[in-house]
Design an enzyme around this catalytic site. Structure first.
Site, PDB file in Angstrom:
ATOM      1  CD1 TRP A   1      -8.350  -4.587   0.871  1.00 53.25           C
ATOM      2  CD2 TRP A   1     -10.174  -3.872   0.355  1.00 53.25           C
ATOM      3  NE1 TRP A   1      -8.109  -3.381   0.960  1.00 53.25           N
ATOM      4  CE2 TRP A   1      -9.320  -2.578   0.403  1.00 53.25           C
ATOM      5  CE3 TRP A   1     -11.608  -3.431  -0.061  1.00 53.25           C
ATOM      6  CZ2 TRP A   1      -9.589  -1.176   0.516  1.00 53.25           C
ATOM      7  CZ3 TRP A   1     -11.756  -2.097  -0.217  1.00 53.25           C
ATOM      8  CH2 TRP A   1     -10.916  -1.122   0.152  1.00 53.25           C
TER       9      TRP A   1
ATOM     10  CG  ASP B 276      -0.201   0.032   2.655  1.00 51.33           C
ATOM     11  OD1 ASP B 276       0.814  -0.603   2.791  1.00 51.33           O
ATOM     12  OD2 ASP B 276      -0.911   0.450   3.518  1.00 51.33           O
TER      13      ASP B 276
ATOM     14  CG  ASP C 276       3.063   1.994  11.741  1.00 50.36           C
ATOM     15  OD1 ASP C 276       2.420   2.296  10.957  1.00 50.36           O
ATOM     16  OD2 ASP C 276       3.022   2.162  12.979  1.00 50.36           O
ATOM     17  CD  GLU C 277      -0.980   0.257   6.905  1.00 51.87           C
ATOM     18  OE1 GLU C 277      -2.094  -0.508   6.397  1.00 51.87           O
ATOM     19  OE2 GLU C 277      -1.001   1.238   7.211  1.00 51.87           O
TER      20      GLU C 277
ATOM     21  CD  GLU D 109      -3.474   5.857   3.309  1.00 50.06           C
ATOM     22  OE1 GLU D 109      -2.503   6.490   3.710  1.00 50.06           O
ATOM     23  OE2 GLU D 109      -4.094   4.910   3.716  1.00 50.06           O
TER      24      GLU D 109
ATOM     25  CG  HIS E  93      -1.540   4.507  -0.233  1.00 44.86           C
ATOM     26  ND1 HIS E  93      -0.820   4.560   0.671  1.00 44.86           N
ATOM     27  CD2 HIS E  93      -2.790   3.926  -0.014  1.00 44.86           C
ATOM     28  CE1 HIS E  93      -1.476   3.710   1.745  1.00 44.86           C
ATOM     29  NE2 HIS E  93      -2.396   3.283   1.381  1.00 44.86           N
TER      30      HIS E  93
END
Ligand code: RAM
Length: 902
Positions: free
Chosen positions: A552, A485, A490-491, A766, A787
């Site tokens: 998703w 993404d 922290d992803e 994003e 993103h």
């Protein structure tokens, strides 16, 4: 002339699998072969081919492994090898020739090679090795505070061995739990980074193969590696340490000698380990700490005194873990960019300097800085400045900070090894303040999986071109081994919804078929027994979240089907079909009377959401059940078409029946007699059924009007989030309103793509309002400036503005239907289809259209132009009698001219 065998040029661009050229460490025991007819060949198309596979360079002219013989077929791609399955390490050569439309035979192609990797666990002789303290974590001091994020010490591992003269070839097979880099006699084996990449580690770890023949020397040799935590052992998402197995290394060096003998060095109990090397800590999210005082001169060379090193711990290779050759290219440094500016920030602190790289990017810095002995240098990263200050809050718990502790004064040269950052700005402190900062201090190493970026769209409009570039940078910034993404906070996770909307668009911009196919294997492995697909893949090891979301999890069906449309490769459907069925079962288990209640992130981050509540608001106004049922229907439609391609007629019929029933229920449940959405009329509530063909022709007409009304109500702005946005262009084009799509696309005010450019964007964001030059970040809790989801619109640059789309799978027949507009006087670009490049270049000047089209070999194209052009159309300077002259055009270059009043 006819009788000459050698007039027809040999085929070119021979590749195997999803586009690999002469691979070593290959993964597929029954490879697929592809080639292209030379664009300048006299031949137009192929009538037959012959493929030969041999154990030698064809010098003996014998195809001792497989010979397809002359096979009547127009296919030039994905031809399946039908010989005996290739085995681990096996090296073969292959070549191909073809017969053209006049049955003239071509020359043989140049021989190409394939060398297999180690295909299964049985091939591995060694064990996992690790330092005895590999599972002890450390906390790190950050800006004077102890931060709880657990980090693991990189492990230094080494062994020595003797090599006798006469080495014929040597291969290093290698992988790790964690990420590794390896050395032979002090030389880095590869420029790959973050290997072996990220797969569901408890089920499968990819292995790499390197040709190391030239690195060996006669006599004593040293083999060394460093292993850091990476995705395997490092934290994912939250700061809490996970319950994971420690990082470890596995390798096997195989040497073949000219005299026929061989030698294998593998990871075993004879290796030595240290965690006292200069890379003290390294973490994907938090960055790297390098302390020069810990340098161990000579540790990578033979003869090093390893007295203080410890014996390694060995672990058996797990029987339920598959070691498989990496099936796509590893990440590497793809470009090095210069800093463009040194920023005078508003709150200057002594000894702190901020560099602007001019581009938000993923990678690591390369720094050359004057340093003072033992004065720690701190390197921080930010995507944007806020009020002219360095801003890192949107990185959340990712510390994204590299430290360098110099042992002596002088210029340091440092490139972090086991981390990566998403950034445009680099802040450096702790340098020698007697020196004046200079642009040469920092460079940006742009890293992503090693594929070619092919994007070629350009137009007469600068902002549109900038948008196209930004989208390509969004791609570069999120294709580090898996589709993520975002690359900075922290992803950095393989969110399936983002990937679902961006996979087909990305194919127009880069050679990423192998990248996507590889990730689909991870999705198959992460699927639950009930068919559920996790929201991101690979998922959190040992801590399966149980959630699922429509739009998703549908990645499982949408990506294989759409990649099949673009490539024509049935294997992507065959490989994934069982998973696709599983996901459909999961859809069904969430449905009642054909209406799905599946959970959903819905039209994620839709602007001007009317809903309240922090998380609810993010999901937008289009009702969950409407979205979930629309995706259920789309899944049914795509799977029934896929079943038909695979010859599974019964499945196909059953799914299309169910598709019919779901459509009916969808229509009745969510729309009134006038096709107005019953609960919440949003752009997306009409885009979904119109894009997915869920309405009858008459119903669709009425729904179109509601969509147009919704768009008008928004003053021709979009009101769409992750799911709705990619559907705007195809739907508006389908209903003959590309003009409106251009209006939306060229809007300068929020929410729009150009709004981001007006506010300095160099990637896609994003949120539609992620950032503004005056106010900075709109929200710090979930706000990335890199993103790719909204970049899905780029598909329309190729399919709409240029008008290039497949009319049969894999572009064997092509439709070219450019969407002309007063906004643009010129657009050009191309796409590398499996057969060759299709190019479109159009200009409109004084109501005069001129257009050049290149139709690749072995295809045919139909050009569709606005009807009003027909009376004045000229093709290659000849007047046209009818528009039929533009149908099924043979390969070649075409010049089109016509009057066009827009
Ligand atoms: C956030 C990210 C990601 C999105 C999920 C639902 O973590 O924005 O892109 O897919 O939420």
């Amino acid at each position: 002339m006819q009788n000459s065998q050698h007039l027809v040029q040999a085929p070119i661009k021979l590749s195997v699998g999803e586009g690999f050229y002469n691979p070593i460490g290959y993964y597929e025991p029954m490879p697929r072969f592809s080639w292209k007819i030379h664009p300048e060949s006299l031949s137009q198309s192929q009538s037959a081919y012959q493929i030969q596979v041999a154990s030698n360079m064809f010098d003996k002219n014998s195809a001792d492994i497989w010979d397809s013989k002359k096979t009547l077929s127009a296919e030039t791609s994905w031809i399946k090898y039908e010989g005996k399955a290739l085995s681990s390490r096996q090296g073969v050569y292959w070549r191909v020739r073809f017969w053209d439309e006049q049955m003239r035979v071509s020359n043989w192609s140049k021989p190409q090679s394939i060398e297999m990797g180690l295909l299964n666990n049985q091939q591995w002789q060694g064990k996992w090795i690790r330092h005895p303290e590999a599972n002890e974590s450390y906390v790190r001091e950050y800006e004077g505070n102890i931060v709880k994020n657990a980090l693991y010490r990189p492990q230094y591992l080494r062994t020595e061995f003797r090599v006798k003269p006469g080495v014929k070839k040597a291969r290093l097979y290698i992988t790790s739990k964690g990420v590794f880099t390896s050395f032979i006699n002090g030389t880095k084996v590869s420029a790959d980074v973050m290997t072996p990449g990220w797969t569901p580690y408890l089920k499968r770890i990819e292995t790499l193969t390197y040709d190391v023949t030239s690195l060996l020397t006669d006599g004593q040799n040293a083999l060394a590696a460093i292993v850091a935590e990476g995705w395997h052992t490092g934290r994912i998402l939250s700061p809490e340490p996970r319950e994971v197995k420690p990082s470890a290394l596995l390798l096997q060096l195989e040497i073949e000698y000219l005299d026929g003998s061989s030698q294998t060095i593998s990871t075993d109990k004879n290796w030595k380990a240290s965690i006292k090397g200069p890379i003290r800590l390294a973490s994907n999210y938090d960055g790297e700490t390098y302390d020069e005082n810990y340098k161990m001169p000579g540790w990578k060379l033979a003869g090093f005194d390893q007295e203080n090193w410890l014996d390694v711990i060995t672990d058996d290779i797990e029987s339920d873990l598959a070691l498989q050759p990496k099936r796509h290219t590893a990440p590497t440094t793809k470009a090095i960019i210069d800093a463009i500016d040194i920023i005078a920030v508003d709150n200057p602190q002594a000894g702190v300097v901020v560099f602007d790289m001019g581009q938000n990017m993923l990678g690591v810095p390369e720094v050359h800085i004057p340093a003072l002995a033992n004065q720690k240098i701190t390197i921080r990263f930010a995507e944007a400045l806020e009020h002219n200050r360095f801003y890192t809050k949107n990185l959340r718990s990712a510390l994204a900070t590299d430290y360098y502790i110099p042992a002596k004064s002088g210029i340091i040269h440092y490139i972090p090894t086991f981390t990566f950052h998403g950034y445009r700005y680099v802040e450096i402190s702790g340098y020698d303040q007697t020196k004046t900062p200079d642009l040469s201090w920092v460079k940006g190493r742009v890293q992503h999986s090693d594929f070619d970026v092919t994007a070629s769209f350009a137009s007469s409009h600068n902002k549109l071109n900038k948008l196209s570039e930004n989208i390509v940078w969004g791609l570069r910034g999120n294709f580090l081994d898996i589709p993520t993404d975002c690359p900075q906070r922290d992803e950095r996770l393989g969110w399936t919804g983002d990937a679902q909307v961006f996979s087909a668009p990305s194919m127009y911009m880069a050679d990423v078929y192998g990248f996507w196919s590889a990730w689909m294997q991870s999705i198959r492995e992460e699927q639950d027994t009930n068919g559920r697909i996790p929201n991101f893949v690979p998922t959190k090891q040992n801590k399966h979240t149980k959630g699922a979301s429509s739009g998703w999890g549908d990645v499982a069906i949408i990506v294989p089907y759409e990649l099949y449309q673009l490539t024509g490769d049935t294997q992507i459907l065959a490989e994934n079909y069982t998973m696709m069925k599983g996901w459909l079962d999961f859809h069904q288990s969430n449905a009642n009377k054909h209406i799905s209640s599946m959970d959903s992130f819905q039209d994620w981050l839709q602007p001007h959401s009317q809903r309240t509540g922090k998380w609810e608001k993010l999901r937008g106004d289009t009702p969950r059940k409407l979205i979930s049922t629309a995706y259920y229907a789309r899944a049914l439609d795509y799977i029934s078409r896929s079943a038909r391609v695979l010859g599974l007629e019964q499945d196909a019929n059953q799914y299309s029946e169910e598709f019919r029933r779901v459509k009916k229920a969808f229509r009745e449940t969510f729309y009134d007699n006038n096709l107005m959405a019953k609960t919440s009329s949003t752009q997306t509530s009409y885009l979904l059924p119109l894009a997915f063909d869920l309405f009858s022709v008459e119903d669709a007409k009425k729904a179109q009007q509601h969509l147009l009304d919704e768009i008008a109500r928004a003053d021709n702005h979009l009101r769409t989030g992750f799911l709705g946005t990619p559907l705007l262009a195809p739907v508006l084009q389908k209903i003959g309103r590309s003009d409106l799509m251009y209006e939306i696309l060229f809007k300068e005010s929020y929410p729009s793509w150009f709004y981001s450019i007006n506010n300095g964007a160099t990637t896609t964001w994003e949120r539609w309002d992620s950032y503004s030059l005056t106010d900075g970040f709109s929200d710090e809790s979930m706000n990335s400036l890199n993103h790719y989801a909204y970049g899905a619109v780029a598909k329309w640059f190729y399919e709409g503005i240029l008008g290039i789309r497949p009319s049969s799978p894999g572009f064997k027949t092509i439709t070219i239907e450019p969407q002309f507009t007063t906004h643009l006087s010129h657009a050009k670009g191309g796409y590398m289809t499996p057969q060759g490049e299709v190019i479109v270049d159009w200009k409109i000047h004084n109501s005069q259209l001129s257009m050049q089209v290149v139709v690749p070999k072995n295809t045919s194209a139909t050009i569709v132009l606005p009807e009003e052009t027909y009376s004045t159309l000229r093709l290659n300077r000849h007047s046209l009698v009818s528009a039929n002259a533009l149908v099924n055009l043979a390969p070649g270059s075409y010049d089109i001219a016509a009057k066009l009043d827009l």
